[in-house]
Design a protein around this motif. Sequence first.
Motif, mmCIF file in Angstrom:
data_model
loop_
_atom_site.group_PDB
_atom_site.id
_atom_site.type_symbol
_atom_site.label_atom_id
_atom_site.label_comp_id
_atom_site.label_asym_id
_atom_site.label_seq_id
_atom_site.Cartn_x
_atom_site.Cartn_y
_atom_site.Cartn_z
ATOM 1 N N LEU A 194 0.804 -1.229 0.000
ATOM 2 C CA LEU A 194 0.000 0.000 0.000
ATOM 3 C C LEU A 194 0.832 1.272 0.000
ATOM 4 O O LEU A 194 0.371 2.299 -0.494
ATOM 5 C CB LEU A 194 -0.950 0.009 1.200
ATOM 6 C CG LEU A 194 -2.064 -1.049 1.164
ATOM 7 C CD1 LEU A 194 -2.929 -0.961 2.410
ATOM 8 C CD2 LEU A 194 -2.927 -0.893 -0.086
ATOM 9 N N THR A 195 2.029 1.221 0.557
ATOM 10 C CA THR A 195 2.837 2.449 0.635
ATOM 11 C C THR A 195 4.206 2.315 -0.012
ATOM 12 O O THR A 195 4.862 3.322 -0.255
ATOM 13 C CB THR A 195 3.050 2.878 2.097
ATOM 14 O OG1 THR A 195 3.921 1.942 2.760
ATOM 15 C CG2 THR A 195 1.720 2.955 2.845
ATOM 16 N N GLY A 196 4.644 1.089 -0.278
ATOM 17 C CA GLY A 196 5.981 0.897 -0.822
ATOM 18 C C GLY A 196 7.076 1.083 0.204
ATOM 19 O O GLY A 196 8.263 1.088 -0.145
ATOM 20 N N LEU A 197 6.702 1.223 1.481
ATOM 21 C CA LEU A 197 7.668 1.458 2.556
ATOM 22 C C LEU A 197 7.594 0.329 3.573
ATOM 23 O O LEU A 197 6.517 -0.234 3.801
ATOM 24 C CB LEU A 197 7.381 2.790 3.254
ATOM 25 C CG LEU A 197 7.454 4.050 2.398
ATOM 26 C CD1 LEU A 197 7.010 5.263 3.211
ATOM 27 C CD2 LEU A 197 8.861 4.256 1.847
ATOM 28 N N PRO A 198 8.704 0.025 4.224
ATOM 29 C CA PRO A 198 8.663 -0.998 5.270
ATOM 30 C C PRO A 198 7.986 -0.445 6.515
ATOM 31 O O PRO A 198 8.039 0.769 6.772
ATOM 32 C CB PRO A 198 10.144 -1.277 5.528
ATOM 33 C CG PRO A 198 10.820 0.026 5.231
ATOM 34 C CD PRO A 198 10.055 0.616 4.080
ATOM 35 N N PRO A 199 7.359 -1.297 7.316
ATOM 36 C CA PRO A 199 6.784 -0.803 8.569
ATOM 37 C C PRO A 199 7.892 -0.445 9.556
ATOM 38 O O PRO A 199 8.933 -1.102 9.587
ATOM 39 C CB PRO A 199 5.963 -2.000 9.072
ATOM 40 C CG PRO A 199 6.664 -3.196 8.492
ATOM 41 C CD PRO A 199 7.180 -2.749 7.150
ATOM 42 N N SER A 200 7.663 0.571 10.325
ATOM 43 C CA SER A 200 8.630 0.956 11.355
ATOM 44 C C SER A 200 8.550 -0.026 12.518
ATOM 45 O O SER A 200 7.545 -0.736 12.679
ATOM 46 C CB SER A 200 8.316 2.364 11.859
ATOM 47 O OG SER A 200 7.056 2.365 12.534
ATOM 48 N N PRO A 201 9.602 -0.096 13.351
ATOM 49 C CA PRO A 201 9.507 -0.937 14.566
ATOM 50 C C PRO A 201 8.304 -0.571 15.425
ATOM 51 O O PRO A 201 7.679 -1.442 16.031
ATOM 52 C CB PRO A 201 10.828 -0.659 15.278
ATOM 53 C CG PRO A 201 11.783 -0.280 14.190
ATOM 54 C CD PRO A 201 10.950 0.490 13.206
ATOM 55 N N GLU A 202 7.967 0.719 15.449
ATOM 56 C CA GLU A 202 6.816 1.161 16.234
ATOM 57 C C GLU A 202 5.522 0.596 15.669
ATOM 58 O O GLU A 202 4.624 0.192 16.424
ATOM 59 C CB GLU A 202 6.762 2.692 16.270
ATOM 60 C CG GLU A 202 7.910 3.368 16.997
ATOM 61 C CD GLU A 202 9.217 3.367 16.228
ATOM 62 O OE1 GLU A 202 10.286 3.496 16.871
ATOM 63 O OE2 GLU A 202 9.178 3.229 14.978
ATOM 64 N N MET A 203 5.396 0.551 14.352
ATOM 65 C CA MET A 203 4.194 -0.019 13.741
ATOM 66 C C MET A 203 4.103 -1.513 14.011
ATOM 67 O O MET A 203 3.026 -2.039 14.328
ATOM 68 C CB MET A 203 4.181 0.236 12.231
ATOM 69 C CG MET A 203 2.945 -0.304 11.525
ATOM 70 S SD MET A 203 2.978 -0.101 9.715
ATOM 71 C CE MET A 203 2.781 1.676 9.587
ATOM 72 N N LEU A 204 5.229 -2.211 13.915
ATOM 73 C CA LEU A 204 5.243 -3.643 14.193
ATOM 74 C C LEU A 204 4.820 -3.921 15.626
ATOM 75 O O LEU A 204 4.058 -4.854 15.902
ATOM 76 C CB LEU A 204 6.633 -4.210 13.932
ATOM 77 C CG LEU A 204 7.067 -4.296 12.464
ATOM 78 C CD1 LEU A 204 8.566 -4.526 12.371
ATOM 79 C CD2 LEU A 204 6.308 -5.406 11.736
ATOM 80 N N GLU A 205 5.302 -3.099 16.554
ATOM 81 C CA GLU A 205 4.958 -3.294 17.953
ATOM 82 C C GLU A 205 3.512 -2.918 18.228
ATOM 83 O O GLU A 205 2.813 -3.604 18.972
ATOM 84 C CB GLU A 205 5.891 -2.464 18.835
ATOM 85 C CG GLU A 205 5.657 -2.668 20.331
ATOM 86 C CD GLU A 205 6.644 -1.894 21.185
ATOM 87 O OE1 GLU A 205 6.486 -1.927 22.417
ATOM 88 O OE2 GLU A 205 7.554 -1.266 20.625
ATOM 89 N N ARG A 206 3.043 -1.855 17.601
ATOM 90 C CA ARG A 206 1.680 -1.384 17.858
ATOM 91 C C ARG A 206 0.641 -2.407 17.438
ATOM 92 O O ARG A 206 -0.291 -2.715 18.172
ATOM 93 C CB ARG A 206 1.434 -0.065 17.116
ATOM 94 C CG ARG A 206 0.003 0.432 17.235
ATOM 95 C CD ARG A 206 -0.259 1.612 16.313
ATOM 96 N NE ARG A 206 -1.676 1.910 16.238
ATOM 97 C CZ ARG A 206 -2.231 2.699 15.318
ATOM 98 N NH1 ARG A 206 -1.472 3.283 14.402
ATOM 99 N NH2 ARG A 206 -3.528 2.925 15.311
ATOM 100 N N PHE A 207 0.805 -2.963 16.227
ATOM 101 C CA PHE A 207 -0.220 -3.874 15.729
ATOM 102 C C PHE A 207 0.008 -5.307 16.200
ATOM 103 O O PHE A 207 -0.944 -6.088 16.269
ATOM 104 C CB PHE A 207 -0.313 -3.784 14.206
ATOM 105 C CG PHE A 207 -0.982 -2.527 13.740
ATOM 106 C CD1 PHE A 207 -2.361 -2.439 13.713
ATOM 107 C CD2 PHE A 207 -0.246 -1.415 13.376
ATOM 108 C CE1 PHE A 207 -2.997 -1.275 13.294
ATOM 109 C CE2 PHE A 207 -0.857 -0.242 12.962
ATOM 110 C CZ PHE A 207 -2.244 -0.170 12.936
ATOM 111 N N GLY A 208 1.234 -5.643 16.510
ATOM 112 C CA GLY A 208 1.545 -6.907 17.169
ATOM 113 C C GLY A 208 0.738 -8.086 16.690
ATOM 114 O O GLY A 208 0.949 -8.599 15.594
ATOM 115 N N ASP A 209 -0.221 -8.499 17.499
ATOM 116 C CA ASP A 209 -1.055 -9.660 17.146
ATOM 117 C C ASP A 209 -2.454 -9.240 16.703
ATOM 118 O O ASP A 209 -3.407 -10.020 16.768
ATOM 119 C CB ASP A 209 -1.152 -10.620 18.327
ATOM 120 C CG ASP A 209 -1.718 -9.952 19.570
ATOM 121 O OD1 ASP A 209 -2.019 -8.737 19.517
ATOM 122 O OD2 ASP A 209 -1.862 -10.638 20.595
#
Length: 771
Positions: A194-209
């Motif tokens: 959707l954005t062509g960008l990797p998710p940030s560590p913060e995004m990975l942690e926020r959405f988690g499971d």
Amino acid sequence: MTFKRQNILVIGFAIAALFSCKEGKQGGSELAEIDQVSYNFHIRPILSDKCFACHGPDANKREADLRLDVEEAAFAALKENPNKFAVVPGKPDESEVFHRIISEDPGELMPPAESNLKLSDNEIAIIKKWIEQGAKYEPHWAFVKAEKAEVPSQSDWGTNQIDKFTFKKMKEMGLEPNPEAESYELIKRASLDLTGLPPSPEMLERFGDFSGQNSYEDLLDGLLEQDAYGEKLAILWMDISRYADSYGYQDDNIRTQWPFRDWVIHAFNNNLPYDQFLTWQIAGDLLPEATKEQILATAFNRNHKYTEEGGVIPEEYRIEYVLDKTNTFSKGILGITMECAQCHDHKYDPFSQKEYYEFFAFFNNTPEKGFEGDVSRSKPAKTPILFVDQGDLDGILDFINYQDTTQLSISVMGELEGEDARSTFILDRGVYDAPSTEVFPSTPESILEFPENLPKNRLGLAQWATSRDNPLTARVFVNLIWQEIFGTGIVKSAGDFGMQGDLPSHPELLDWLAVDFMENGWDIKRLYKQILSSATYKQSAHISKDHLAVDPANIYLARAPRMRLPAENVQDLVLASSGLLVEKVGGPSVKGYQPEGIWEAASSGRGVLATYVQDKGESLYRRGLYNFIKLTVPPPKAIIFDSSNRDRCEISRGRTNTPLQALVMMNDPMVLEASRVLAGKLWEKYSDSDEAINEAFVRILCRPMKSEEKDLLEGYFEDQLARFESHQDQVQATLEVGDYPLEQEDINPQTAALMQVIVSLYNLEETITKI
């Protein structure tokens, strides 16, 4: 053909699809696997490959005055022998076609030996069975109005209608869908799509499971609202609209079409419905009380190459420009190869040369010139020109990112009227100075007859293209989005929906998506969310032995695809994960790092682009979308990673895996600089190498590090640290790469060693692969 007849044929097509070949290839089915032979799926591909060149639509190349592409001609008495017929339904022994394809007499055998074409035993058997079953002809599937097929009901898997169709195909092939991917895999996958960008560590942690308010749906909604969404999708449209920053040909000087790119990003981010998105680009200048934004959109038509060479014949090049507009529309919007009919009737598709020039006539009435004279003074835009001043930038065109105070000029469309209106003629053999019969704007009848109530100009053409009855426009676009997401479209040949194109792997799904797209306001963001919400999309990319044995190309989607990121997004991932990315949207193109001498070796030596002048500062850290594209010398790194060279409309890119790509990732100043900068930032944050390596891994790979990976990377860090500590003279030489300032406190063995670890992470295949 009546609508009732068309609907019956659509139903027949859907039924025939059930018996499509198991490998998804044209004419590749084994006879034993076919109960009911389909003309569309089994016979037409064989005839198109082996017979239509001599017995197809092109009257000038037709042999024995025999056509096999239309029912009436195939069933008619042969002109050379009125007592015989090419095809006799139900009776292969009385069908001359069958006798010719099994003949052992070189003088009778078809295809003839000199054609270097030959029917296989299986193809002959399929043709025989088709004749035995009545030799039923069908109109080409892509030229029949799309209707919503009934959604399969027998499915205990999936989340939406898409899954009902894909699961049905999987079961037919004896496949089972993969389990759902891990949450971190889905976060990365959706972010890249959707954005062509990797998710940030913060995004990975926020959405988690994906629990609570941070659900998968929330993730999709958030990504679709980012400005980066429009930038990602704009890459596709720049390929289609053949966007570049120079004119091409020998002098290849600079032009200013980049405000059109800003508009495309703006339109996608504001979710302009696709029918309006097309209409503004085709004919925004012809809309009632057209705004400057709508006129700017017509720059889509003017992105073609333009000569500035002295001594050319203006009319010759003006015709070239109109041909380019015609071919871009037919390929990029309709997914057909009409350019084949420029010089003669199309050999495979039902388009005559007359119909080609009737289509050409829609674009032949612009005041554009073939050559504007004064070769010593190149202008940034060619007539007709849209001038943009500060008032526009503060008003309706506020999405254009322009900091200068000078006036902008963009090449756009216009229309000649009254006595100045231009007549259009069929060009004999396609030659600019050989006009023959006069023709008037119209569209190929085999696609959709041009309605009498529409104006015979580009606005009427746009209305024809976006009509609910048009069989191609919606199909082609949803197929393009499917290709963006899954790597291959439901129709693999995304730019050729004609006779020589690939058959759809999931024909009912393609039609269902196309109609659903139109019924829901041509809403592009909704289409994306619909596909990304499916269980089909959310599967793991794990490849089992069954997958490789039954479906190695993943045609039937029993797993998620694994594919290399587009060239622009490889750059984006490196810059974003390192923290170097400048997230400014729009504006003029930028010139990044490039090997010396490339431009100069290919340049005529005239104009501002004769010598390559690298940009400085934040311009070096923009997204790949904004890389300056000189048509005669496209960005070498992007070309190595299979980007389009933009000299013509392209709607599919190849995907290769070459040693040159590995060399780029190991030696590109941008990759080395990003590694150095990230290493410095991590040492500012951590004092422990374990924590620094872990964050680098999460930033770049977007997943947790496995214990064996941790041990390997920490061991590599220690090895590199020991090397730099024992060879202090190598530290600064290693770190001095790129223009980003190198702080004195970062010149140490620890930073150099961590930099090498990060370089190795960027060089992992997984890093630049969507999984």
